[in-house]
Design a protein around this motif. Structure first.
Motif: not given
Length: 385
Positions: A258-270, A347-363
């Motif tokens: 779970x945490x590994x996928x969350x880290x991947x998504x955060x890296x993609x957002x970055x 100023x702060x806004x949280x974006x979706x972040x969970x392991x069920x997100x696929x790469x297309x949804x992140x984009x």
């Protein structure tokens, strides 16, 4: 709808619950003890220091009761916290004293905590915002020097650490939440930790009406009058059960993925959002700090933040801000100046972040965020007329 948070569940969780059903024992029992032992191993502590309860809120209420906080006692906590933390403090008759936070990390600094200390401060209640440890090491050292109890609200930081030491184990007491929107879920549930096993033992009694936690069969084995009770503390019913614990054990085994996928998504957002004008991304973690990546937050001009969130919602993407400053909440409104907390909350806004997100949804999230920012910036620019 692309959700902000979403549990990741499957056949293994269903099988674990089916086993509990088949056992004819769904309450507090052996699977609860197994989950406690598994979670203790995850933290690197002894199972005697861990108590599984029915929510993270219940665990917070236990901390103030175990520490015997009451009228005349102050507890320092960041204003950017979930309301359950302040509720727990007030429930004991103690007073919450809100401190400021770093405007970028939304975690309190040592300086923020130190400024809020009063002559009657008895404890500091620290949140790890979004899973980032913050200055927990420095704050823990400060609390030890000052003789203050440190409570870690580790609801966002189930897999966070600093130089290999798990968040939740730096202070005297700690709590975790396993509700339906957390990283590790049990439906509802939470964990309590005490550095002193005797305090954990007392918390176990308090979580079960002040009684020793024993099943009926265990009581019958230990006494020829197993129906007698001996109550030393006035407690509540806050215990976990074998159904939720069975879920927890399965989820705990999946936690690294779970945490590994969350880290991947955060890296993609970055990568995808690094060049959006006027937008700040989460700060880089210091060396040795490991985040659970519970939140991914962006910061943008307050004049457009809410409009960007509304436009994304209309496009099927749920965003949010957590947590509104408690010193501005009506029941806890305080006449204090916490400029960084107020700056961050506008100023702060949280974006979706969970392991069920696929790469297309992140984009998709990144693209829609970029479009919304560009559109609302242009609306407010003289050059955009």
């Amino acid at each position: 709808m692309i959700n902000l948070h979403q549990p990741t569940l499957g056949a293994e969780e269903l099988d674990a619950i089916a086993e509990v059903f088949a056992s004819n024992w769904i309450g507090l029992g052996p699977r609860t003890r197994t989950f406690e032992a598994d979670f203790a191993h995850h933290l690197g502590v002894d199972p005697d220091q861990i108590v599984f309860v029915n929510s993270g809120t219940a665990a917070l209420f236990l901390t103030v009761q175990v520490l015997e906080l009451g009228p005349g006692d102050d507890v320092v906590l960041p204003s950017i916290s979930f309301v359950a933390a302040a509720n727990a403090v007030v429930s004991a008759g103690a007073r919450p004293v809100f401190c400021d936070v770093d405007p970028r990390t939304l975690n309190p600094t040592l300086e923020d905590v130190a400024k809020a200390i009063t002559p009657t401060t008895k404890a500091v209640l620290l949140l790890h915002y979004g899973g980032s440890p913050g200055e927990v090491t420095e704050i823990a050292d400060f609390c030890r020097e000052k003789g203050l109890a440190l409570i870690e609200d580790t609801a966002c930081a189930v897999a966070s650490s600093v130089h290999g030491t798990a968040c939740g184990t730096f202070g005297d007491l700690a709590t975790w939440s396993f509700d339906a929107m957390k990283i590790l879920v049990t439906g509802d549930g939470g964990m309590f930790y005490a550095a002193d096993p005797e305090l954990a033992h007392r918390a176990r009694r308090l979580a079960y009406h002040g009684l020793e936690q024993m099943t009926g069969f265990d009581s019958a084995k230990s006494s020829n009058r197993w129906w007698d009770i001996f109550v030393e503390d006035i407690g509540h019913r806050l215990i976990g059960n074998d159904m939720t614990a069975a879920l927890g054990s399965v989820q705990l085994r999946k936690l690294p993925d779970f945490v590994s996928r969350r880290r991947e998504i955060a890296t993609q957002y970055d990568r995808l959002l690094s060049d959006v004008p006027g937008v700040h991304l989460p700060p880089t973690l210091p060396d040795g700090h490991v985040s659970s990546h519970y939140f991914y937050w962006v910061q943008l001009a307050p004049e457009i933040r809410d409009q960007v969130a509304q436009q994304m919602l209309e496009r099927g993407i749920y965003t949010s801000f957590r947590y509104p400053p408690l010193h501005k909440v009506p029941i806890y409104r305080a006449d204090c100046k916490l400029p960084s907390a107020e700056h961050a909350c506008r100023r702060t806004l949280l974006l979706p972040l969970h392991p069920s997100l696929d790469d297309a949804e992140v984009r998709t999230v990144a693209d829609e965020f970029r479009k919304a920012v560009d559109q609302h910036i242009s609306w407010r620019s003289p050059l955009g007329k």
